[in-house]
Write an enzyme that holds these catalytic residues in place. Structure first.
Site, PDB file in Angstrom:
ATOM      1  N   LYS A   1       0.832  -1.197   0.091  1.00 37.41           N
ATOM      2  CA  LYS A   1      -0.062  -0.208  -0.039  1.00 37.41           C
ATOM      3  C   LYS A   1       0.847   1.141   0.023  1.00 37.41           C
ATOM      4  O   LYS A   1       0.602   2.076  -0.790  1.00 37.41           O
ATOM      5  CB  LYS A   1      -0.892   0.061   1.302  1.00 37.41           C
ATOM      6  CG  LYS A   1      -2.025  -0.731   1.284  1.00 37.41           C
ATOM      7  CD  LYS A   1      -2.636  -0.862   2.502  1.00 37.41           C
ATOM      8  CE  LYS A   1      -4.172  -1.636   2.325  1.00 37.41           C
ATOM      9  NZ  LYS A   1      -5.078  -1.183   1.411  1.00 37.41           N
ATOM     10  N   LEU A   2       1.844   1.246   0.831  1.00 41.63           N
ATOM     11  CA  LEU A   2       2.840   2.304   0.917  1.00 41.63           C
ATOM     12  C   LEU A   2       3.518   2.714  -0.347  1.00 41.63           C
ATOM     13  O   LEU A   2       3.676   3.714  -0.899  1.00 41.63           O
ATOM     14  CB  LEU A   2       3.782   2.065   2.304  1.00 41.63           C
ATOM     15  CG  LEU A   2       3.201   2.304   3.507  1.00 41.63           C
ATOM     16  CD1 LEU A   2       3.928   1.637   4.459  1.00 41.63           C
ATOM     17  CD2 LEU A   2       2.766   3.784   4.081  1.00 41.63           C
TER      18      LEU A   2
ATOM     19  N   ARG B   1       8.664   0.463   9.152  1.00 36.32           N
ATOM     20  CA  ARG B   1       8.996   1.609   9.639  1.00 36.32           C
ATOM     21  C   ARG B   1       9.167   2.437   8.133  1.00 36.32           C
ATOM     22  O   ARG B   1       9.627   2.054   7.288  1.00 36.32           O
ATOM     23  CB  ARG B   1      10.581   1.652  10.114  1.00 36.32           C
ATOM     24  CG  ARG B   1      11.035   2.746  10.665  1.00 36.32           C
ATOM     25  CD  ARG B   1      12.168   2.612  11.659  1.00 36.32           C
ATOM     26  NE  ARG B   1      11.808   2.129  13.065  1.00 36.32           N
ATOM     27  CZ  ARG B   1      12.644   1.279  13.660  1.00 36.32           C
ATOM     28  NH1 ARG B   1      13.791   0.985  13.238  1.00 36.32           N
ATOM     29  NH2 ARG B   1      11.973   0.763  14.998  1.00 36.32           N
TER      30      ARG B   1
ATOM     31  N   HIS C   1       3.520   7.035  15.482  1.00 33.24           N
ATOM     32  CA  HIS C   1       3.271   5.622  15.523  1.00 33.24           C
ATOM     33  C   HIS C   1       1.750   5.307  15.338  1.00 33.24           C
ATOM     34  O   HIS C   1       0.838   5.849  15.856  1.00 33.24           O
ATOM     35  CB  HIS C   1       3.681   5.152  16.797  1.00 33.24           C
ATOM     36  CG  HIS C   1       4.820   5.131  17.422  1.00 33.24           C
ATOM     37  ND1 HIS C   1       5.652   4.179  18.282  1.00 33.24           N
ATOM     38  CD2 HIS C   1       6.005   5.326  16.430  1.00 33.24           C
ATOM     39  CE1 HIS C   1       6.724   4.519  18.489  1.00 33.24           C
ATOM     40  NE2 HIS C   1       7.072   5.136  17.248  1.00 33.24           N
TER      41      HIS C   1
ATOM     42  N   GLU D   1       1.925  -2.325  13.137  1.00 30.04           N
ATOM     43  CA  GLU D   1       2.321  -1.013  13.929  1.00 30.04           C
ATOM     44  C   GLU D   1       3.320  -0.392  12.819  1.00 30.04           C
ATOM     45  O   GLU D   1       4.220  -0.964  12.174  1.00 30.04           O
ATOM     46  CB  GLU D   1       3.243  -1.185  15.248  1.00 30.04           C
ATOM     47  CG  GLU D   1       3.771   0.266  15.823  1.00 30.04           C
ATOM     48  CD  GLU D   1       4.923   0.298  16.741  1.00 30.04           C
ATOM     49  OE1 GLU D   1       4.440   0.837  17.824  1.00 30.04           O
ATOM     50  OE2 GLU D   1       5.809  -0.046  16.222  1.00 30.04           O
TER      51      GLU D   1
HETATM   52  P1  0O2 Z   1      11.354  -3.329  19.087  1.00 26.89           P
HETATM   53  O1  0O2 Z   1      12.790  -3.900  18.920  1.00 26.89           O
HETATM   54  O2  0O2 Z   1      11.245  -2.295  18.034  1.00 26.89           O
HETATM   55  O3  0O2 Z   1      10.553  -4.441  19.010  1.00 26.89           O
HETATM   56  P2  0O2 Z   1       2.605  -0.496  23.936  1.00 26.89           P
HETATM   57  O4  0O2 Z   1       3.072  -0.996  22.605  1.00 26.89           O
HETATM   58  O5  0O2 Z   1       1.341   0.473  23.864  1.00 26.89           O
HETATM   59  O6  0O2 Z   1       2.164  -1.468  25.170  1.00 26.89           O
HETATM   60  P3  0O2 Z   1       5.331   0.333  23.924  1.00 26.89           P
HETATM   61  O7  0O2 Z   1       6.032  -0.830  23.393  1.00 26.89           O
HETATM   62  O8  0O2 Z   1       6.192   1.227  24.829  1.00 26.89           O
HETATM   63  O9  0O2 Z   1       3.879   0.539  24.341  1.00 26.89           O
HETATM   64  O10 0O2 Z   1       4.811   1.286  22.535  1.00 26.89           O
HETATM   65  P4  0O2 Z   1       5.498   2.457  21.814  1.00 26.89           P
HETATM   66  O11 0O2 Z   1       5.827   3.600  22.858  1.00 26.89           O
HETATM   67  O12 0O2 Z   1       4.485   2.803  20.576  1.00 26.89           O
HETATM   68  O13 0O2 Z   1       6.936   2.006  21.411  1.00 26.89           O
HETATM   69  C1  0O2 Z   1       7.126   0.844  20.429  1.00 26.89           C
HETATM   70  C2  0O2 Z   1       8.333   1.073  19.734  1.00 26.89           C
HETATM   71  O14 0O2 Z   1       8.679   2.371  19.564  1.00 26.89           O
HETATM   72  C3  0O2 Z   1       9.739   0.257  20.399  1.00 26.89           C
HETATM   73  O15 0O2 Z   1       9.467  -0.913  20.249  1.00 26.89           O
HETATM   74  C4  0O2 Z   1      10.721   1.051  19.450  1.00 26.89           C
HETATM   75  O16 0O2 Z   1      10.759   0.521  18.272  1.00 26.89           O
HETATM   76  C5  0O2 Z   1       9.994   2.401  19.241  1.00 26.89           C
HETATM   77  N1  0O2 Z   1      10.312   3.282  20.304  1.00 26.89           N
HETATM   78  C6  0O2 Z   1       9.554   3.791  21.520  1.00 26.89           C
HETATM   79  N2  0O2 Z   1      10.317   4.699  22.262  1.00 26.89           N
HETATM   80  C7  0O2 Z   1      11.515   4.646  22.024  1.00 26.89           C
HETATM   81  C8  0O2 Z   1      12.886   5.331  22.462  1.00 26.89           C
HETATM   82  O17 0O2 Z   1      12.664   6.041  23.479  1.00 26.89           O
HETATM   83  N3  0O2 Z   1      13.796   5.004  21.654  1.00 26.89           N
HETATM   84  C9  0O2 Z   1      13.887   4.411  20.545  1.00 26.89           C
HETATM   85  N4  0O2 Z   1      15.047   4.159  19.684  1.00 26.89           N
HETATM   86  N5  0O2 Z   1      12.877   3.826  20.011  1.00 26.89           N
HETATM   87  C10 0O2 Z   1      11.661   3.949  20.728  1.00 26.89           C
HETATM   88  P5  0O2 Z   1      10.442  -1.869  21.385  1.00 26.89           P
HETATM   89  O18 0O2 Z   1       9.297  -2.968  21.784  1.00 26.89           O
HETATM   90  O19 0O2 Z   1      10.845  -1.176  22.331  1.00 26.89           O
HETATM   91  O20 0O2 Z   1      11.353  -2.739  20.667  1.00 26.89           O
END
Ligand code: 0O2
Length: 260
Positions: free
Chosen positions: A56-57, A113, A156, A175
């Site tokens: 789609k993107l 992403r 997000h 996501e």
């Molecule tokens: P990975 O390695 O990508 O799987 P929720 O899903 O609502 O229960 P969550 O997971 O905190 O809570 O959701 P949020 O805030 O949407 O963040 C999800 C993903 O966003 C993270 O996945 C990261 O990929 C990215 N992200 C969020 N905050 C940060 C940050 O402060 N720094 C960086 N570099 N990335 C961030 P995961 O699960 O952490 O890891």
């Protein structure tokens, strides 16, 4: 001299088991393999959902590129959440380690992403994607308008869409993280810091990263303003000139059939 026959330790282990113990072991083995197969099937489904959203993107980008000479998306990357990361998230949420717990509670098993050049492209792509009638927007987290305390910025979206498999239609969640090149650069470096067990001077590094995030945000904003100025000041061939050689050249320049 004749050497003794070499036998593996597990051969002894199995030989010493009673028939009942052996049956129990087999049942456990079957259960384990069944779970592994179900996990594999679930991941295949998330992978297919990723492919649908990615297409789609890509369609949006191709359309905008040919019709308006715009490429809002620089590149797209995809990932399936790793087992360890799934396990940690389930633990954090106090949930059991089961497939249904993953399916019902973890929204980012499938992740895409999208990297854009400019901030307004992020919102344009998000609006075009979520306006599609087979996409349901379940959640938006706007870390651009509301950055995290550490400076993290990104948009997000949790979207749900139907995916058609051989014997069923299933609504799958994906996501979508949309950010600029600069935001992505920052997030990659900050992510490295998170995965290091111990880092000397961590506090100072975190502070420096947060400062960098502000600089990046200001630069992203200025880049968008400069692009707007370029567009406003570019001379477009006006209607009176529509039949001139210059106009023909401009149109020929745009003539570029995308390859498959
Ligand atoms: P990975 O390695 O990508 O799987 P929720 O899903 O609502 O229960 P969550 O997971 O905190 O809570 O959701 P949020 O805030 O949407 O963040 C999800 C993903 O966003 C993270 O996945 C990261 O990929 C990215 N992200 C969020 N905050 C940060 C940050 O402060 N720094 C960086 N570099 N990335 C961030 P995961 O699960 O952490 O890891």
């Amino acid at each position: 001299m004749e050497l003794p026959e070499r036998r593996l330790p597990d051969q002894y282990f199995f030989e010493n088991l009673s028939e009942e113990q052996m049956d129990g072991l087999m049942a456990q083995g079957i259960h384990l393999v069944d779970s592994a197969l179900q996990y594999q099937e679930m991941m295949m489904m998330y992978n297919c959902a990723i492919r649908e959203v990615r297409t789609k993107l890509e369609v949006l980008n191709a359309d905008l590129s040919v019709r308006y000479q715009r490429n809002p998306i620089e590149f797209i990357s995809c990932r399936l959440k790793k087992p360890m990361s799934l396990f940690q998230k389930l633990q954090k949420k106090n949930l059991p380690l089961s497939l249904s717990a993953i399916e019902n509670n973890i929204n980012d098993v499938a992740g895409i992403r999208v990297i854009c050049s400019f901030i307004d492209d992020i919102y344009a792509v998000a609006a075009m994607l979520t306006a599609q009638d087979d996409i349901t927007l379940l959640e938006t987290k706007d870390y651009i308008k509301n950055p995290k305390a550490n400076g993290y910025r990104s948009l997000h979206l949790i979207v749900e869409l139907p995916v058609f498999f051989s014997d069923q239609k299933k609504n799958m969640r994906v996501e979508v993280q949309i950010r600029t090149i600069a935001m992505d650069f920052w997030a990659s470096l900050e992510h490295q810091l998170k995965y290091k067990k111990t880092v000397r001077n961590e506090e100072a590094i975190v502070a420096e990263l947060t400062e960098c995030a502000e600089t990046i945000a200001a630069t992203d904003q200025r880049m968008m303003e400069i692009r707007n100025k370029i567009n406003e000041n570019a001379e477009n061939p006006d209607v009176d000139e529509a039949n001139t050689e210059e106009s023909l050249r401009e149109k020929l320049d745009r003539f570029n059939i995308p390859s498959l």
